[in-house]
Design an enzyme around this catalytic site. Structure first.
Site, PDB file in Angstrom:
ATOM      1  N   ASP A   1      53.902  87.555  77.947  1.00 36.87           N
ATOM      2  CA  ASP A   1      54.846  88.329  77.148  1.00 36.87           C
ATOM      3  C   ASP A   1      55.317  89.521  77.985  1.00 36.87           C
ATOM      4  OD1 ASP A   1      56.394  89.212  75.069  1.00 36.87           O
ATOM      5  OD2 ASP A   1      54.748  89.740  73.747  1.00 36.87           O
TER       6      ASP A   1
ATOM      7  N   ASP B   1      54.112  97.226  77.724  1.00 33.22           N
ATOM      8  CA  ASP B   1      54.860  97.620  76.528  1.00 33.22           C
ATOM      9  C   ASP B   1      54.293  98.902  75.934  1.00 33.22           C
ATOM     10  OD1 ASP B   1      56.354  95.362  76.898  1.00 33.22           O
ATOM     11  OD2 ASP B   1      55.595  94.287  75.152  1.00 33.22           O
TER      12      ASP B   1
ATOM     13  N   ARG C   1      64.540  94.154  80.702  1.00 34.54           N
ATOM     14  CA  ARG C   1      63.646  95.163  80.106  1.00 34.54           C
ATOM     15  C   ARG C   1      63.010  96.059  81.171  1.00 34.54           C
ATOM     16  NH1 ARG C   1      60.433  92.090  75.131  1.00 34.54           N
ATOM     17  NH2 ARG C   1      62.298  91.213  74.150  1.00 34.54           N
TER      18      ARG C   1
END
Length: 323
Positions: free
Chosen positions: A159, A163, A215
């Site tokens: 993933d 984060d 990202r």
């Protein structure tokens, strides 16, 4: 109980090759202090000190790493060699997790800073290689604040590589090498998680985003998120995206072969605010900008390096074995 624990030996040194940034490693030094948001006095902390108030221990397996990472007292946890596990190990408050030499690897799993009942505040993660994570490589979550993630190598996760979400705050992400991955680093849990408003103050500086698709970061709600002196190279989809009324300052970075350096809004997420200044664009597109952003100097002093010097600085200094 843990099967191994010992005090850090001064002058650990090694020579190894890890990715495109490899070079002989220098002796492992004691952690220095962070800058950016991780250094800001707030929320009852004077900055980020990690496990400096506690003893040092060395771990060589996942059982010991999980044991010390979950203790309710400060520790500096020295990771030696390759530790292979699945899923996430929870790291609670007042920890430094530091790789020794250039061969400290977290393989298959990741580190989650904090749970819903045990905060991951005041945590430092440095000099580690993260690869093949079954979820996130590093997840800063559940209101964790004062976190410094520095001089790591992150690639090939499932993933996100790194984060920051769920009302976490006062985070600095510096001198890391991100490569061989798509969804690199996210700030903000989801479009509907409005509890992130008023939090998610993050500094990204001197990171190398090499061949990662998107990202770098993608931001929701956070203001300001300060992205400066990073090297973006061959990013297929885009570099930075500001969405859901986030405020992102993109400053003195170097973009090379990046068709979309910055988006305002992305996919189904509403637009954010984004200011760019002093960047270099080589064989790259024009960034989207909109609105105004809270000035990072409201919180901390800094002096950006000239954007033209960023590729050489970052190639020489980012990743493991450089501290």
């Amino acid at each position: 109980m843990p099967t191994s624990r010992r005090t850090l030996l001064a002058g650990v040194a090694a020579a190894a090759t890890l990715g495109s940034l490899a070079r002989p490693a220098a002796a492992l030094a004691a952690p220095s202090s962070p800058d950016g948001f991780a250094a800001v006095p707030a929320l009852g902390l004077p900055g980020t000190t990690g496990g400096a108030a506690g003893p040092s221990v060395t771990v060589t397996n996942a059982t010991d790493l999980a044991y010390y990472a979950g203790r309710n007292t400060p520790y500096t946890i020295l990771v030696s060699g390759r530790i292979t596990f699945d899923d996430m190990i929870t790291v609670v408050a007042d920890k430094t997790i530091l790789g020794t030499g250039t061969t400290a690897v977290i393989d298959g799993g990741g580190l989650q800073l904090g749970s819903t009942t045990r905060p991951g505040n005041n945590v430092i993660i440095r000099n580690l290689t993260f690869v093949n994570a079954s979820d996130d490589s590093i997840s800063v979550t559940n209101g964790a604040h004062h976190v410094w993630i520095d001089h790591n190598d992150l690639s090939r996760g499932y993933d996100g590589l790194l984060d920051v979400k769920r009302a976490s705050d006062y985070v600095t992400i510096s001198w890391n090498h991100f490569h061989d991955h798509s969804k690199t680093t996210l700030v903000g849990h989801s479009d509907t998680y409005t509890a992130d408003r008023g939090h998610l103050r993050v500094t990204y500086h001197h990171n190398f985003f090499e061949g990662t698709a998107q990202r770098h970061p993608r931001v929701r709600f956070g203001d300001p998120v300060h992205v400066y002196n990073n090297y973006f190279l061959n990013n297929e989809l885009y570099a930075v995206a500001s969405t859901e009324d986030a405020g992102v300052l993109v400053e003195a970075n170097y973009f090379e072969n990046v068709a979309h350096p910055a988006y305002v809004g992305y996919d189904k997420s509403g637009p954010g605010r984004l200011v760019e200044r002093g960047n270099v664009y080589v064989n790259s597109g024009t960034p989207q900008t909109a609105g105004t952003v809270t000035e990072p100097r409201t919180y901390y002093a800094y002096t950006p390096d000239p954007a033209a010097s960023v590729p050489s600085l970052v190639r020489a200094g980012a990743g493991v074995g450089r501290i």
